[in-house]
Design an enzyme around this catalytic site. Structure first.
Site, PDB file in Angstrom:
ATOM      1  N   PRO A   1      16.720 -20.080  25.157  1.00  0.00           N
ATOM      2  CA  PRO A   1      18.166 -19.845  25.165  1.00  0.00           C
ATOM      3  C   PRO A   1      18.909 -21.183  25.139  1.00  0.00           C
ATOM      4  O   PRO A   1      18.622 -22.069  25.950  1.00  0.00           O
ATOM      5  CB  PRO A   1      18.407 -19.124  26.504  1.00  0.00           C
TER       6      PRO A   1
ATOM      7  N   CYS B   1      22.863 -22.724  24.877  1.00  0.00           N
ATOM      8  CA  CYS B   1      24.305 -22.480  24.825  1.00  0.00           C
ATOM      9  C   CYS B   1      24.897 -23.078  23.560  1.00  0.00           C
ATOM     10  O   CYS B   1      24.600 -24.218  23.198  1.00  0.00           O
ATOM     11  CB  CYS B   1      24.983 -23.074  26.057  1.00  0.00           C
TER      12      CYS B   1
ATOM     13  N   ALA C   1      22.250 -18.480  27.597  1.00  0.00           N
ATOM     14  CA  ALA C   1      22.649 -18.052  28.941  1.00  0.00           C
ATOM     15  C   ALA C   1      23.938 -17.247  28.847  1.00  0.00           C
ATOM     16  O   ALA C   1      24.980 -17.769  28.448  1.00  0.00           O
ATOM     17  CB  ALA C   1      22.843 -19.270  29.842  1.00  0.00           C
TER      18      ALA C   1
ATOM     19  N   GLN D   1      18.997 -14.158  27.703  1.00  0.00           N
ATOM     20  CA  GLN D   1      18.929 -14.706  29.057  1.00  0.00           C
ATOM     21  C   GLN D   1      20.213 -14.333  29.796  1.00  0.00           C
ATOM     22  O   GLN D   1      21.309 -14.634  29.319  1.00  0.00           O
ATOM     23  CB  GLN D   1      18.778 -16.223  29.007  1.00  0.00           C
TER      24      GLN D   1
ATOM     25  N   TYR E   1      22.209 -23.223  38.638  1.00  0.00           N
ATOM     26  CA  TYR E   1      23.140 -22.109  38.545  1.00  0.00           C
ATOM     27  C   TYR E   1      22.942 -21.188  39.750  1.00  0.00           C
ATOM     28  O   TYR E   1      22.163 -21.490  40.658  1.00  0.00           O
ATOM     29  CB  TYR E   1      22.974 -21.413  37.197  1.00  0.00           C
TER      30      TYR E   1
ATOM     31  N   ARG F   1      15.583 -28.006  21.757  1.00  0.00           N
ATOM     32  CA  ARG F   1      16.142 -28.995  20.825  1.00  0.00           C
ATOM     33  C   ARG F   1      15.359 -29.092  19.517  1.00  0.00           C
ATOM     34  O   ARG F   1      15.939 -29.330  18.459  1.00  0.00           O
ATOM     35  CB  ARG F   1      16.227 -30.357  21.505  1.00  0.00           C
TER      36      ARG F   1
END
Length: 356
Positions: free
Chosen positions: A23, A25, A57, A99, A182, A324
């Site tokens: 996942p 963002c 996410a 996710q 988180y 990445r």
């Protein structure tokens, strides 16, 4: 001995090989809704023949997003926006996943390419942000509000509601985000959780919220579909969450229905010194896999086909979950298969480009 291109079956879902898209963002939503960017971004990785493609996410509540541009799944409209994306991923032979997350004390910040700093209401942010204790993530961050037990129970149910929406929209894999500082990770770590009630103090208390989320999600998530959990195996700080606690946590979560632990690290303490390097987190996946007897995923600076294959062959992990590298090359599995001498089916539209 398993290898990178050996299929893997988890519950009723067949993964054609061991390379998954992590996942990531994209900070490209308006009001949390998926759009054409996400269809192309995620769909291209499925065209590249990733075994599974996980949506970034995704906030289970509006105030659970990292930034105002993050993905959300707190309404049926959000599920409908994801439906064609999941369908396209599945049509390419990849497993569509998502996710589910709550940013906790790291919420209400700007996208990285907009500075990444905390933002005010006037800038599109929100207050209050929520956490186990009123301890800000770093200087300049909002002081979060310590959650009440009623708020904890409500967020647990929001995770379950989001999982049900993901199910109805066509996802076949859910990952619970309990890493990177988180909300769920911040409950696990004694450095961010200084509560004195039943959600703080002892290991059993600090893991209570995550266990509650897993139990609630498993009630609505189909038995035949896998459930993953991403954890930070260590805080990289004295007095913080440890890999030994990660092993103990895994032993709790597996009987509750978690099938694989996605082994990341850090993110909870902004000044932690992390020895980043190629495959630096794979040893955590190996230790958790060995000591807890549970499937694990290795993440973090995995960039080369031989490196990824060796992680699987050495038994460090059961899958590699790349981030990445998939941004650099959405067709990485096709190239990796050629490098390693495996033949996987290319998209018909791209067959003429295949290197024999």
């Amino acid at each position: 001995m398993s290898h990178l291109f050996e299929p893997l079956r988890i519950r009723g879902v067949e993964f054609p090989h061991r390379i998954l898209v992590s996942p990531m963002c994209q900070y490209s939503c308006h009001d949390g809704l998926a759009n054409e960017w996400h269809l192309v971004h995620l769909g291209s990785r499925a065209v590249g023949r990733a075994a599974a493609v996980l949506v970034e996410a995704t906030g289970v509540t509006p105030d659970g997003r990292i930034s105002p541009e993050d993905m959300g799944l707190w309404s049926d409209a959000h599920a409908e926006a994801l439906r064609p994306i999941f369908a396209f991923i599945a049509k390419q032979g990849s497993v569509p996943g998502i996710q589910l997350a709550h940013a906790g004390r790291k919420a209400s910040t700007a996208a990285p390419f907009k500075g990444g700093k905390p933002i005010s209401r006037e800038q599109g942010g929100w207050t209050p942000i929520l956490a186990p204790s009123a301890i800000p993530f770093a200087d300049g961050y909002q002081v979060p509000r310590a959650m009440t037990t009623q708020e904890i129970a409500a967020v647990v149910q929001e995770f379950a509601a989001a999982a049900a929406r993901a199910r109805d929209a066509g996802a076949k894999l859910v990952e619970i985000h309990a890493a990177h500082g988180y909300l769920l990770h911040s409950f696990l770590s004694p450095l961010s959780n200084q509560r004195t009630d039943s959600y703080g103090g002892s290991f059993a208390n600090r893991t209570r919220m995550l266990c509650g989320v897993v139990a609630a999600v498993r009630k609505v998530w189909p038995e035949e579909y896998p459930l993953f959990a991403r954890i930070s195996a260590t805080d990289w700080m004295e007095g913080g969450w440890t890999v030994e606690e990660s092993v103990a946590l895994t032993k709790l979560l597996h009987p509750m229905g978690v099938d694989l632990i996605d082994c990341s690290s850090g993110g909870n303490i902004h000044h932690a010194k992390i020895p980043v390097g190629p495959g630096y987190q794979a040893p955590f996946a190996e230790q958790i896999r060995r000591e807890a007897g549970v499937l694990t995923g290795a993440v973090g600076m995995i960039t080369e086909p031989v490196q990824a294959d060796q992680i699987i062959r050495d038994g460090q992990a059961d899958v590699v979950i790349l981030a990445r590298q998939f941004l650099r090359d959405p067709y990485w599995p096709l190239i990796a298969a050629r490098v390693l001498g495996h033949d996987i089916k290319w998209p018909e539209q791209y067959e003429r480009a295949k290197i024999k």
